[in-house]
Motif scaffolding. Sequence first.
Motif, PDB file in Angstrom:
ATOM      1  N   PRO A  23      16.125   9.683  80.823  1.00 35.88           N
ATOM      2  CA  PRO A  23      16.299  10.124  79.427  1.00 35.88           C
ATOM      3  C   PRO A  23      17.018  11.467  79.291  1.00 35.88           C
ATOM      4  O   PRO A  23      17.791  11.654  78.346  1.00 35.88           O
ATOM      5  CB  PRO A  23      14.864  10.198  78.896  1.00 35.88           C
ATOM      6  N   LYS A  24      16.784  12.388  80.222  1.00 36.91           N
ATOM      7  CA  LYS A  24      17.431  13.689  80.107  1.00 36.91           C
ATOM      8  C   LYS A  24      18.937  13.581  80.315  1.00 36.91           C
ATOM      9  O   LYS A  24      19.727  14.262  79.633  1.00 36.91           O
ATOM     10  CB  LYS A  24      16.821  14.672  81.100  1.00 36.91           C
ATOM     11  N   ILE A  25      19.349  12.723  81.247  1.00 38.68           N
ATOM     12  CA  ILE A  25      20.781  12.519  81.467  1.00 38.68           C
ATOM     13  C   ILE A  25      21.414  11.844  80.252  1.00 38.68           C
ATOM     14  O   ILE A  25      22.521  12.193  79.830  1.00 38.68           O
ATOM     15  CB  ILE A  25      21.021  11.686  82.737  1.00 38.68           C
ATOM     16  N   ALA A  26      20.701  10.885  79.670  1.00 37.97           N
ATOM     17  CA  ALA A  26      21.208  10.204  78.481  1.00 37.97           C
ATOM     18  C   ALA A  26      21.406  11.188  77.332  1.00 37.97           C
ATOM     19  O   ALA A  26      22.403  11.121  76.598  1.00 37.97           O
ATOM     20  CB  ALA A  26      20.245   9.100  78.059  1.00 37.97           C
ATOM     21  N   LEU A  27      20.473  12.129  77.201  1.00 43.03           N
ATOM     22  CA  LEU A  27      20.597  13.124  76.146  1.00 43.03           C
ATOM     23  C   LEU A  27      21.746  14.082  76.428  1.00 43.03           C
ATOM     24  O   LEU A  27      22.439  14.525  75.507  1.00 43.03           O
ATOM     25  CB  LEU A  27      19.278  13.898  76.021  1.00 43.03           C
ATOM     26  N   LEU A  28      21.962  14.381  77.696  1.00 44.93           N
ATOM     27  CA  LEU A  28      23.095  15.219  78.076  1.00 44.93           C
ATOM     28  C   LEU A  28      24.412  14.529  77.728  1.00 44.93           C
ATOM     29  O   LEU A  28      25.353  15.186  77.244  1.00 44.93           O
ATOM     30  CB  LEU A  28      23.041  15.537  79.571  1.00 44.93           C
ATOM     31  N   ILE A  29      24.493  13.238  77.953  1.00 46.48           N
ATOM     32  CA  ILE A  29      25.696  12.491  77.583  1.00 46.48           C
ATOM     33  C   ILE A  29      25.931  12.578  76.080  1.00 46.48           C
ATOM     34  O   ILE A  29      27.075  12.735  75.620  1.00 46.48           O
ATOM     35  CB  ILE A  29      25.581  11.025  78.039  1.00 46.48           C
ATOM     36  N   SER A  30      24.857  12.498  75.312  1.00 44.71           N
ATOM     37  CA  SER A  30      24.985  12.629  73.860  1.00 44.71           C
ATOM     38  C   SER A  30      25.560  13.989  73.479  1.00 44.71           C
ATOM     39  O   SER A  30      26.386  14.090  72.560  1.00 44.71           O
ATOM     40  CB  SER A  30      23.619  12.433  73.188  1.00 44.71           C
ATOM     41  N   MET A  31      25.137  15.026  74.193  1.00 44.02           N
ATOM     42  CA  MET A  31      25.670  16.360  73.928  1.00 44.02           C
ATOM     43  C   MET A  31      27.155  16.432  74.286  1.00 44.02           C
ATOM     44  O   MET A  31      27.957  17.043  73.559  1.00 44.02           O
ATOM     45  CB  MET A  31      24.876  17.403  74.706  1.00 44.02           C
TER      46      MET A  31
END
Length: 205
Positions: free
Chosen positions: A179-187
Motif C-alpha cells: 500500500p505504501k508503494i501504491a500511495l507513492l505512485i499516486s504522489m
Amino acid sequence: MEKETVRIENFSDAVFAIAITLLVLDLHVPSSEIIKNGSDLWNYLKEDWASFLAFTLSFFSIFIMWVNHHKIFKQIYTRNTAIMFSNGLILFLASAVSYPTALLARFFDGEASSTVVAIYTGIFVLINLSYNLLWFLASHNRKHLRPEITDLAIRKIRNNYLYGFPTYLIAFGISFEFPKIALLISMLLWIYWAISSGKIDISKS
C-alpha cells in the motif's frame, strides 16, 4: 464558432471548489481537555500524520483534476447530451474523493491499510477512465472542438490520458500487497499530470 460550454464550466468549477473544501473537514482540532502544553499538541499532530497525508494527496489530486478539466474545455466548444453526462461523471467522482480520503486518514496506519489504499487508488482509476470518456466523446466528432485544433493536437490529448491509465491500474493492483508503494505512485502521478497538462493547452500544434 460560438462557445456553448460556459455554463458547464461554471457549474464544474463550483463542484470542484466544494469537493476540495470537503477534504478539510477531516482535519480535526484537538480538544483543549487533552492538550495542556506544546508537547501534547506536537504529539497529537505526529499521531495524526495520516490525516495530513490524505488531505495533501487528495487536495492536489482534485486541484490537478480541475486544471486538466479547465484546459480540456478550452478545446471543447459545443456540447451534446453525452458530453454533459460524461462531465457529470467526472464531477460525481471528484465529489466522492472525500470519502476514500477519510478512510485513508483513519485506517492507513493500521491492519486495513491495503484495503483503504485499494479503495483510494481505485477511485482514481475511475476518474482517469471518465476523462478518457469525455475526450473520446468530444473528439470523435470534430464539430464539438474549436475549429483550428489539428489532428496532431487531438492525438496528443488522447494519448496523454491513455498513458496515465496503466499507471493507475498498477497502483491499484499493488495496493493490496504494497500500500505504501501504491500511495507513492499516486504522489508521482501528480507530477505527471502537472507536467502533461501542458499538452492539453495546445493552440495550433
